[in-house]
Design a protein around this motif. Structure first.
Motif, mmCIF file in Angstrom:
data_model
loop_
_atom_site.group_PDB
_atom_site.id
_atom_site.type_symbol
_atom_site.label_atom_id
_atom_site.label_comp_id
_atom_site.label_asym_id
_atom_site.label_seq_id
_atom_site.Cartn_x
_atom_site.Cartn_y
_atom_site.Cartn_z
ATOM 1 N N LYS A 85 -33.759 2.306 -28.322
ATOM 2 C CA LYS A 85 -33.461 1.471 -27.153
ATOM 3 C C LYS A 85 -33.493 -0.003 -27.529
ATOM 4 C CE LYS A 85 -34.988 4.558 -23.468
ATOM 5 N NZ LYS A 85 -35.974 4.798 -22.412
ATOM 6 N N SER A 86 -34.507 -0.368 -28.324
ATOM 7 C CA SER A 86 -34.611 -1.767 -28.762
ATOM 8 C C SER A 86 -33.387 -2.153 -29.581
ATOM 9 C CB SER A 86 -35.885 -1.944 -29.587
ATOM 10 O OG SER A 86 -35.907 -3.229 -30.174
ATOM 11 N N ASN A 87 -33.021 -1.292 -30.508
ATOM 12 C CA ASN A 87 -31.842 -1.577 -31.345
ATOM 13 C C ASN A 87 -30.571 -1.599 -30.505
ATOM 14 O OD1 ASN A 87 -33.410 -1.752 -33.623
ATOM 15 N ND2 ASN A 87 -33.004 0.346 -34.298
ATOM 16 N N PHE A 88 -30.484 -0.721 -29.506
ATOM 17 C CA PHE A 88 -29.316 -0.682 -28.640
ATOM 18 C C PHE A 88 -29.191 -1.989 -27.866
ATOM 19 C CE2 PHE A 88 -27.257 0.325 -24.577
ATOM 20 C CZ PHE A 88 -26.056 0.842 -25.029
ATOM 21 N N ASP A 89 -30.340 -2.428 -27.317
ATOM 22 C CA ASP A 89 -30.323 -3.690 -26.569
ATOM 23 C C ASP A 89 -29.889 -4.846 -27.463
ATOM 24 O OD1 ASP A 89 -31.169 -2.332 -24.309
ATOM 25 O OD2 ASP A 89 -33.267 -2.930 -24.505
ATOM 26 N N ARG A 90 -30.408 -4.884 -28.665
ATOM 27 C CA ARG A 90 -30.010 -5.943 -29.605
ATOM 28 C C ARG A 90 -28.542 -5.817 -29.985
ATOM 29 N NH1 ARG A 90 -34.421 -5.606 -34.124
ATOM 30 N NH2 ARG A 90 -32.465 -5.214 -35.189
ATOM 31 N N ALA A 91 -28.072 -4.588 -30.164
ATOM 32 C CA ALA A 91 -26.667 -4.374 -30.527
ATOM 33 C C ALA A 91 -25.749 -4.815 -29.391
ATOM 34 C CB ALA A 91 -26.429 -2.899 -30.858
ATOM 35 N N VAL A 92 -26.123 -4.496 -28.157
ATOM 36 C CA VAL A 92 -25.323 -4.908 -26.997
ATOM 37 C C VAL A 92 -25.298 -6.429 -26.919
ATOM 38 C CG1 VAL A 92 -25.243 -4.934 -24.458
ATOM 39 C CG2 VAL A 92 -25.629 -2.780 -25.683
ATOM 40 N N ALA A 93 -26.441 -7.046 -27.096
ATOM 41 C CA ALA A 93 -26.508 -8.510 -27.050
ATOM 42 C C ALA A 93 -25.633 -9.110 -28.147
ATOM 43 C CB ALA A 93 -27.954 -8.969 -27.211
ATOM 44 N N TYR A 94 -25.672 -8.537 -29.338
ATOM 45 C CA TYR A 94 -24.855 -9.039 -30.455
ATOM 46 C C TYR A 94 -23.369 -8.913 -30.119
ATOM 47 C CZ TYR A 94 -22.740 -9.315 -35.073
ATOM 48 O OH TYR A 94 -21.950 -9.654 -36.149
ATOM 49 N N VAL A 95 -22.987 -7.735 -29.591
ATOM 50 C CA VAL A 95 -21.565 -7.506 -29.266
ATOM 51 C C VAL A 95 -21.131 -8.493 -28.176
ATOM 52 C CG1 VAL A 95 -19.939 -5.867 -28.219
ATOM 53 C CG2 VAL A 95 -21.524 -5.118 -30.019
ATOM 54 N N LEU A 96 -21.982 -8.689 -27.177
ATOM 55 C CA LEU A 96 -21.624 -9.593 -26.108
ATOM 56 C C LEU A 96 -21.470 -11.029 -26.637
ATOM 57 C CD1 LEU A 96 -23.832 -8.332 -23.156
ATOM 58 C CD2 LEU A 96 -21.356 -8.114 -23.415
ATOM 59 N N GLU A 97 -22.338 -11.420 -27.553
ATOM 60 C CA GLU A 97 -22.217 -12.748 -28.157
ATOM 61 C C GLU A 97 -20.936 -12.870 -28.960
ATOM 62 O OE1 GLU A 97 -25.702 -13.762 -30.404
ATOM 63 O OE2 GLU A 97 -26.993 -13.660 -28.648
#
Length: 103
Positions: A85-97
């Protein structure tokens, strides 16, 4: 009575005395034999009970070990899920950026 009949009666009495003495000897041995057989039965029952107890303890230990392994696997699964979940949240944030053009 003639001598032949007297001899037969004496032989019968002698045989009866031998049978009686043999019966007395056997009767005297019976308590000892019964004690030995009872002791053998007690030892057999004790050995069977000990074996059954060992098997029960072994099963309980195996069940405890299975429960411990399952508990550890569930804990590891929760840890991996939290990490995912932590990695997913970071991945989503990265993609959004990246999509927003900030990265």
């Amino acid at each position: 009575m003639n001598e032949k009949h007297i001899q037969q009666v004496l032989e019968i009495e002698k045989k009866a005395q031998e049978i009686h003495e043999a019966a007395v000897r056997e009767a005297q041995q019976l308590p000892g034999l019964a004690e030995q057989e009872a002791q053998a039965l007690i030892e057999k029952a004790k050995a069977e009970a000990q074996q059954e107890a060992r098997e029960m303890v072994s099963k309980v230990q195996a069940d405890d070990e299975s429960a411990r392994i399952l508990s550890e696997a569930e804990e590891k699964s929760r840890e991996l899920e939290a990490q995912a979940k932590s990695n997913f949240d970071r991945a989503v944030a990265y993609v959004l950026e990246r999509v927003a053009g900030r990265a």
